[in-house]
Motif scaffolding. Structure first.
Motif, short mmCIF file in Angstrom:
data_model
loop_
_atom_site.label_atom_id
_atom_site.label_comp_id
_atom_site.label_asym_id
_atom_site.label_seq_id
_atom_site.Cartn_x
_atom_site.Cartn_y
_atom_site.Cartn_z
N THR A 1 0.84 -1.21 0.00
CA THR A 1 0.00 0.00 0.00
C THR A 1 0.87 1.25 0.00
OG1 THR A 1 -1.80 -1.14 1.15
CG2 THR A 1 -1.77 1.27 1.27
N GLN A 2 1.90 1.24 0.85
CA GLN A 2 2.78 2.41 0.90
C GLN A 2 3.54 2.59 -0.42
OE1 GLN A 2 4.71 1.84 5.06
NE2 GLN A 2 4.51 4.03 4.74
N LEU A 3 3.99 1.49 -0.99
CA LEU A 3 4.68 1.59 -2.27
C LEU A 3 3.74 2.10 -3.36
CD1 LEU A 3 6.83 -1.68 -2.27
CD2 LEU A 3 7.65 0.67 -2.12
N LEU B 1 3.54 5.79 -3.13
CA LEU B 1 4.78 6.55 -3.29
C LEU B 1 4.80 7.39 -4.56
CD1 LEU B 1 7.56 7.18 -2.15
CD2 LEU B 1 8.44 5.19 -3.38
N ALA B 2 4.63 6.74 -5.71
CA ALA B 2 4.73 7.47 -6.99
C ALA B 2 3.70 8.59 -7.09
CB ALA B 2 4.61 6.49 -8.16
N PRO B 3 2.41 8.34 -6.78
CA PRO B 3 1.44 9.45 -6.83
C PRO B 3 1.78 10.59 -5.88
CG PRO B 3 0.31 7.33 -6.76
CD PRO B 3 1.75 7.05 -6.50
N ALA B 4 2.28 10.24 -4.67
CA ALA B 4 2.62 11.30 -3.70
C ALA B 4 3.75 12.18 -4.22
CB ALA B 4 3.01 10.67 -2.37
N VAL B 5 4.77 11.56 -4.79
CA VAL B 5 5.89 12.34 -5.34
C VAL B 5 5.41 13.19 -6.50
CG1 VAL B 5 8.11 12.17 -6.52
CG2 VAL B 5 7.64 10.71 -4.56
N GLU B 6 4.54 12.65 -7.34
CA GLU B 6 4.04 13.42 -8.48
C GLU B 6 3.18 14.59 -8.01
OE1 GLU B 6 3.50 14.73 -12.27
OE2 GLU B 6 4.94 13.28 -11.47
N ARG B 7 2.36 14.36 -6.97
CA ARG B 7 1.57 15.48 -6.42
C ARG B 7 2.47 16.58 -5.91
NH1 ARG B 7 -1.72 11.31 -4.44
NH2 ARG B 7 -0.67 11.38 -2.42
N GLU C 1 10.22 7.91 4.70
CA GLU C 1 10.73 9.28 4.71
C GLU C 1 10.35 10.01 3.43
OE1 GLU C 1 12.39 6.59 5.30
OE2 GLU C 1 13.06 6.71 7.38
N THR C 2 10.39 9.32 2.31
CA THR C 2 10.04 9.96 1.04
C THR C 2 8.56 10.30 1.00
OG1 THR C 2 11.81 8.76 -0.08
CG2 THR C 2 10.09 9.70 -1.47
N LEU C 3 7.72 9.40 1.50
CA LEU C 3 6.28 9.70 1.55
C LEU C 3 6.00 10.92 2.43
CD1 LEU C 3 4.51 6.22 1.88
CD2 LEU C 3 4.09 7.95 0.13
N ARG D 1 8.08 13.30 3.22
CA ARG D 1 8.63 14.49 2.56
C ARG D 1 7.72 14.96 1.44
NH1 ARG D 1 13.28 12.68 1.86
NH2 ARG D 1 14.28 13.82 3.56
N ALA D 2 7.20 14.04 0.64
CA ALA D 2 6.31 14.42 -0.46
C ALA D 2 5.06 15.09 0.05
CB ALA D 2 5.96 13.18 -1.29
N GLU D 3 4.48 14.56 1.12
CA GLU D 3 3.26 15.16 1.68
C GLU D 3 3.55 16.54 2.26
OE1 GLU D 3 2.05 12.18 4.39
OE2 GLU D 3 1.30 10.81 2.84
N ARG D 4 4.70 16.69 2.92
CA ARG D 4 5.05 17.99 3.50
C ARG D 4 5.29 19.03 2.40
NH1 ARG D 4 9.14 16.43 5.94
NH2 ARG D 4 10.80 17.27 4.63
N VAL D 5 5.99 18.64 1.36
CA VAL D 5 6.24 19.55 0.24
C VAL D 5 4.93 19.95 -0.42
CG1 VAL D 5 7.26 19.71 -2.06
CG2 VAL D 5 8.60 18.79 -0.17
N THR D 6 4.04 18.98 -0.58
CA THR D 6 2.73 19.28 -1.19
C THR D 6 1.97 20.31 -0.38
OG1 THR D 6 2.61 17.06 -2.16
CG2 THR D 6 0.55 18.28 -1.94
N ARG D 7 1.92 20.12 0.95
CA ARG D 7 1.20 21.06 1.81
C ARG D 7 1.79 22.46 1.71
NH1 ARG D 7 1.48 16.77 5.50
NH2 ARG D 7 3.19 17.82 6.58
N GLU D 8 3.11 22.55 1.83
CA GLU D 8 3.75 23.87 1.81
C GLU D 8 3.60 24.55 0.46
OE1 GLU D 8 5.77 27.22 3.14
OE2 GLU D 8 4.78 25.57 4.20
N ALA D 9 3.78 23.79 -0.61
CA ALA D 9 3.65 24.37 -1.95
C ALA D 9 2.22 24.82 -2.22
CB ALA D 9 4.08 23.35 -3.01
N GLU D 10 1.24 24.04 -1.75
CA GLU D 10 -0.15 24.44 -1.91
C GLU D 10 -0.44 25.72 -1.14
OE1 GLU D 10 -2.93 23.41 -3.56
OE2 GLU D 10 -1.57 22.22 -4.78
#
Length: 470
Positions: free
Chosen positions: A189-191, A194-200, A250-252, A254-263
Motif C-alpha cells: 500500500t505504501q509503495l 509513493l509514486a502518486p505522492a511524489v508526483e503530487r 521518509e520519502t512519503l 517528505r512528499a506530503e510535507r512539500v505538497t502542503r507547503e507548496a499548496e
C-alpha cells in the motif's frame, strides 16, 4: 542451483538432470510454470533420442533382467519427484525473498525485523534440506550399466526421504508466507502511494511557481513567498533522488510535507491581489474612523461637565481621563496608519496587515471609552428621572428565580434560597441609598446590575440540575 550430470559413452535411459551444489541466485533463470514445463518437456525428448539406439543392437548397456530395471525405474521416478520438489521449493523461496525485500524497503517496525529474522532462519533450514537432497543425488549414479537392484532400491529410499523433507520445508515456507499477509499488504500500500505522492509534490511546486510568476506579472511583489518556495528546492532534490536512497516512509512524509507547503504558497500567491485590495480598503476605512473618533472625543468634555454639575463625584470620577486618553489613542492610531501606508507602498504585506490590526485595536478602545461617557450620562438621567423602573426590573428577575426554585417543591433548596435571599437584601440596601440628599445613582445602577447577575447564576444552575436547558 542445478546442472546435468555427465553422460556415459553408451546410450542411456532417459533421466532427470542431476543437481549440483547451490550457486548464487540468478534473477533471469526460468521461474514458475515456464521452468517446470521446460523440465517436463526435456525428459520425453531425451527418451525419444535414446530409444532407437537401445533397440538397434548398437548399445553397450547389459540387460540385467526385469527386477533390476524395475528398481532403476522406481529410483529414477523418485529422483524426478525429488527434483520437482526441489525446484518448487526454490521458486517459492525466491518469491518470498521478493516479498521480504518489499517489506524491509518500507517497514522498520519490530514486526518487520522479526519477519526478516524468521526468513533468515527458514533460509538456513532450506539450505540444510537442499544439501541433503543434493548429496542423495550425487551418491547414486542411476545410469551405471552394472547398477544392482539393492543399490537402486537404496537410492529410491534416500531420494524419497529427501523429497518428503523438501515437501515439509515447503509447507513451512507456505505457512510463513501466509503469515506475512498484513505486513506485505501494508508495504505494498505504501509503495503504491509513493509514486502518486511524489508526483503530487512536483505538481504542487509547479503550481506555486506559476502562481508567483503571475503575481510578479501584475507588478506585485511576493518576496516572502518566493523565499519559502526556494527553501523547498532541497526537498525536491531529495524527492528526485528517490526512495531507494532516502527510504519509502521518509520519502512519503517528505512528499506530503512539500505538497502542503507548496499548496499554501500557491493559495497565498493567488490571494495576493485581493489581499492588496483589502489592505487599501482598510487604510481608507480606518483613516475615516480615526477622523470620526477625533470629532467624537471632542464631545466628551461637555458630557463630563454636565456630569460634574448634576451628579456626585462617584458618578464620573472614573471618566476623568477619557478625553486625554482618547486624543492619545487617536494620535497613536494615525502614526500606525502612516507606517501601514509605507509598508503597503513597499509591498510588505505582513507588516501592513499587522500595523492595521494595531490601529483597529487602538480605535476600538477609544470608541468604547468615548461611548462610555455618553452612555453614563444617558443612564444616570434615566434613573434620576425614574429609579422605580430599575427597581422593578430587578425585583422581577428575583421573583422569577424564586418561582423556578419552588417549582415542584414544598421548600426551596438551601443552595438556591440563600443567594436569592441575599439578592433581596442587597436590592433593598441599594434602594435605601436613593433617600439621601445627593444619591449616588451610579452605585445604585451597578448594584442592581450585580443583583441581576447573581440571580441569573442561580437560574442557570437550577436549569442545569433539572436538565431543562431553558
Amino acid at each position: 542451483m542445478t546442472a546435468t550430470p555427465g553422460q556415459p559413452d553408451s546410450p542411456s535411459v532417459p533421466c532427470a538432470p542431476r543437481p549440483r551444489r547451490p550457486l548464487p541466485r540468478v534473477p533471469d533463470r526460468p521461474r514458475g510454470p515456464l521452468r517446470d514445463a521446460f523440465a517436463l518437456m526435456a525428459l520425453p525428448l531425451v527418451a525419444a533420442l535414446a530409444l532407437p539406439a537401445a533397440f538397434a543392437g548398437g548399445g553397450t548397456r547389459r540387460w540385467f533382467g526385469g527386477r533390476a530395471e524395475n528398481q532403476r525405474a522406481e529410483a529414477q521416478a523418485a529422483k524426478d519427484a525429488a527434483a520437482a520438489a526441489f525446484y518448487e521449493l526454490d521458486t517459492a523461496q525466491r518469491d518470498l525473498r521478493i516479498s521480504i525485500e518489499t517489506i524491509t524497503a518500507v517497514d522498520d517496525s519490530p514486526a518487520a525485523r522479526r519477519a526478516v529474522a524468521d526468513f533468515d532462519a527458514l533460509g538456513r533450514r532450506i539450505d540444510e534440506v537442499s544439501h541433503r537432497y543434493i548429496n542423495a543425488v550425487d551418491a547414486h549414479d542411476l545410469d551405471r550399466d552394472d547398477l544392482e537392484a539393492s543399490t537402486a532400491s537404496r537410492a529410491r529410499g534416500e531420494l524419497t526421504a529427501a523429497k518428503e523433507e523438501l515437501d515439509r520445508v515447503k509447507q513451512e515456507l507456505d505457512r510463513f508466507t501466509e503469515g506475512l499477509g498484513p505486513l506485505l499488504g501494508k508495504a505494498e500500500t505504501q509503495l503504491a502511494r509513493l509514486a502518486p505522492a511524489v508526483e503530487r509534490a512536483r505538481q504542487a511546486l509547479l503550481g506555486a511557481s506559476n502562481a508567483l510568476d503571475s503575481v510578479r506579472a501584475s507588478q506585485l511583489k511576493a518576496d516572502d513567498l518566493a523565499a519559502r518556495l526556494a527553501a523547498l528546492s532541497p526537498e525536491l532534490t531529495k524527492l528526485n533522488q528517490g526512495a531507494g536512497r532516502h527510504g519509502v516512509p521518509e520519502t512519503l512524509e517528505r512528499a506530503e510535507r512539500v505538497t502542503r507547503e507548496a499548496e499554501a504558497i500557491r493559495v497565498e500567491a493567488e490571494r495576493l491581489p485581493d489581499r492588496a485590495a483589502e489592505i487599501d480598503h482598510r487604510l481608507v476605512s480606518l483613516r475615516t474612523r480615526a477622523q470620526a473618533l477625533t470629532t467624537r472625543s471632542e464631545q466628551v468634555d461637555p458630557i463630563l461637565s454636565e456630569l460634574r454639575r448634576r451628579f456626585t463625584a462617584a458618578c464620573w470620577q472614573d471618566l476623568q481621563r477619557v478625553p486625554d486618553d482618547a486624543a492619545e489613542h487617536v494620535r497613536q492610531a494615525e502614526t500606525k496608519l502612516a507606517e501601514a501606508r509605507s509598508a503597503r507602498a513597499e509591498q510588505r504585506w505582513a507588516d501592513a496587515t499587522a500595523l492595521l490590526s494595531t490601529v483597529r485595536a487602538l480605535l476600538n478602545s477609544t470608541d468604547e471609552a468615548v461611548s462610555a461617557a455618553g452612555d453614563r450620562l444617558h443612564r444616570l438621567n434615566a434613573v434620576q428621572k425614574d429609579p422605580q423602573q430599575e427597581i422593578e426590573r430587578t425585583r422581577f428577575a428575583i421573583r422569577d428565580a424564586q418561582r423556578l426554585a419552588m417549582a415542584g417543591r414544598n421548600t426551596p433548596d438551601p443552595q438556591d434560597a440563600r443567594p436569592l435571599d441575599d439578592a433581596v437584601s442587597r436590592l433593598d440596601r441599594a434602594v435605601a441609598t436613593l433617600d439621601g440628599r445627593h444619591p449616588d445613582y451610579w452605585h445604585f445602577l451597578t448594584e442592581t446590575e450585580a443583583v441581576r447577575r447573581a440571580v441569573a447564576r442561580v437560574v442557570s444552575r437550577i436549569r442545569e440540575e433539572r436538565g431543562t436547558g431553558h
